[in-house]
Design an enzyme around this catalytic site. Structure first.
Site, mmCIF file in Angstrom:
data_model
loop_
_atom_site.group_PDB
_atom_site.id
_atom_site.type_symbol
_atom_site.label_atom_id
_atom_site.label_comp_id
_atom_site.label_asym_id
_atom_site.label_seq_id
_atom_site.Cartn_x
_atom_site.Cartn_y
_atom_site.Cartn_z
ATOM 1 N N ASP A 1 -1.763 6.715 6.152
ATOM 2 C CA ASP A 1 -1.762 5.305 6.518
ATOM 3 C C ASP A 1 -2.657 5.091 7.737
ATOM 4 O O ASP A 1 -2.858 6.001 8.542
ATOM 5 C CB ASP A 1 -0.328 4.864 6.829
ATOM 6 N N ARG B 1 6.608 -8.540 1.998
ATOM 7 C CA ARG B 1 7.483 -8.090 3.087
ATOM 8 C C ARG B 1 8.121 -9.261 3.806
ATOM 9 O O ARG B 1 9.312 -9.232 4.151
ATOM 10 C CB ARG B 1 6.690 -7.225 4.079
ATOM 11 N N LYS C 1 0.817 -1.215 0.000
ATOM 12 C CA LYS C 1 0.000 0.000 0.000
ATOM 13 C C LYS C 1 0.852 1.266 0.000
ATOM 14 O O LYS C 1 0.600 2.199 -0.766
ATOM 15 C CB LYS C 1 -0.960 -0.019 1.199
ATOM 16 N N THR C 2 1.867 1.300 0.836
ATOM 17 C CA THR C 2 2.741 2.470 0.860
ATOM 18 C C THR C 2 3.508 2.603 -0.451
ATOM 19 O O THR C 2 3.671 3.701 -1.000
ATOM 20 C CB THR C 2 3.736 2.380 2.042
ATOM 21 N N THR D 1 -5.994 -1.452 6.917
ATOM 22 C CA THR D 1 -6.053 -2.904 7.021
ATOM 23 C C THR D 1 -7.448 -3.352 7.426
ATOM 24 O O THR D 1 -7.741 -4.543 7.433
ATOM 25 C CB THR D 1 -5.047 -3.420 8.072
#
Length: 360
Positions: free
Chosen positions: A126, A234, A81-82, A175
């Site tokens: 965020d 990640r 997302k970032t 999220t």
């Protein structure tokens, strides 16, 4: 590589920070991700549908000479997302401002950020679901009318001063999209849901990272790491670094399937991506309680962890993998859990109990 560089999600902070397979990012992860993240949609691996849709939104805005619609990105931590927010800014040739919902506790905090934006700038927010209600209500007007009302003074003498804002693009990440109020969700022109990655996509991510990190890795080793990465880039990146460490010390720096499997065994990450905590929950459920059902608090005591740690850190992945089920009577192991740990269930499939629940 495609990861978020900020921690978000439901994992308990302390427990998540200690886990090699946790999806939250610590300082080391953020530093590595900054060097590895893609700079354009063409470089971004995975999320084909979201990429295609977002590409149309951005190209159409550029053709009109306008700012892009506000974008909402939802999905589990670590899926990109970032990274996508930074790509949106790059594709629009615009600067980006990064903040988070927990950092905006007052309407004045948001007003200060909004009033300093440049025309066309991208504001990445965020964990937008964790923003305070007063700031959230101010954001409605800012997104729709590019205007905020700043309240000066208190009580009967308070005055609302309208402040015009330059056109900007808000990129919100969450999220837990269900926690966003409908008025806020409706103000986003584009909503993209980030899915977990397939193994083939993670292999591409791993090969790209290995190349940027100047590592030699064969296809089988990449597949081995991808299979243990829980569908999250990640985590794949983090496991790759740990395998690299092992290979540099024990295998002359070359990453093969055998080296990857041994290295991840050292770090207690098994073939399905389960770590020590995951296996402890399953072993307690199977060996102490015969596969359940058992209450969450009882299971947490048996594992020696806090209730929140078991519920928020271990269970989501176990449920998603089909190894554990949450039922009104408590937690229940599935046949797949018995098979994964190499144990035989104390019942005949279909003979009642869990067999009747899961068996044929």
């Amino acid at each position: 590589m495609n990861w978020d560089d900020t921690s978000s999600g439901t994992e308990a902070p302390d427990a998540a920070a200690e886990r090699l397979v946790g999806a939250s990012a610590d300082g080391e992860d953020q530093a590595v991700e900054a060097a590895l993240r893609p700079k354009s949609l063409g470089e971004f691996v995975g999320q084909e549908r979201v990429r295609e849709q977002l590409d149309l939104v951005l190209k159409a805005a550029l053709a009109r000479g306008a700012t892009a619609d506000h974008v909402l990105l939802s999905g589990a931590p670590g899926l990109g997302k970032t990274t996508l927010s930074m790509i949106i800014a790059a594709e629009m040739n615009a600067p980006i401002r990064i903040t988070s919902g927990p950092a905006i506790q007052h309407a004045g905090d948001l007003a200060a950020i909004l009033s300093s934006l440049q025309e066309g700038e991208v504001l990445f927010l965020d964990e937008i679901h964790r923003m305070s209600r007063p700031a959230e209500e101010m954001l409605y007007m800012a997104m729709e009318d590019f205007r905020v009302d700043v309240i000066v003074g208190k009580g009967p003498g308070a005055t609302a001063i309208p402040l015009e804002l330059p056109p900007f693009t808000l990129v919100g990440a969450t999220t837990r999209a269900g926690l966003l109020p409908p008025p806020l969700r409706d103000r986003f022109g584009f909503t993209g849901h980030m899915e977990f990655y397939e193994s083939a996509e993670l292999e591409r991510v791993i090969h790209r990272s290995a190349q940027l990190l100047d590592l030699e890795i064969d296809a089988d080793a990449a597949a081995e790491i991808a299979g243990r990465s829980r569908g999250t880039p990640r985590i794949a990146n983090r496991l790759l670094r740990r395998v690299r460490d092992y290979a540099q010390v024990k295998a002359d720096g070359y990453l093969t399937r055998e080296v990857a499997a041994i290295a991840l065994g050292v770090y207690e990450v098994d073939a399905r991506g389960l770590d020590r905590l995951d296996r402890a929950v399953l072993q307690a459920l199977l060996k102490l309680f015969g596969g359940g059902p058992v209450g969450l608090s009882t299971l947490a005591v048996a594992v020696g962890e806090e209730r929140e740690t078991v519920e928020e850190v271990a269970e989501p992945f176990l449920v998603r993998e089909g190894l554990l089920a949450r039922t009104p009577r408590g937690r229940v192991a599935t046949p797949a859990a018995w098979a994964h740990l190499g144990l035989t269930p104390p019942y005949a499939p279909g003979a009642g109990g869990q067999g009747g629940l899961f068996g044929a």
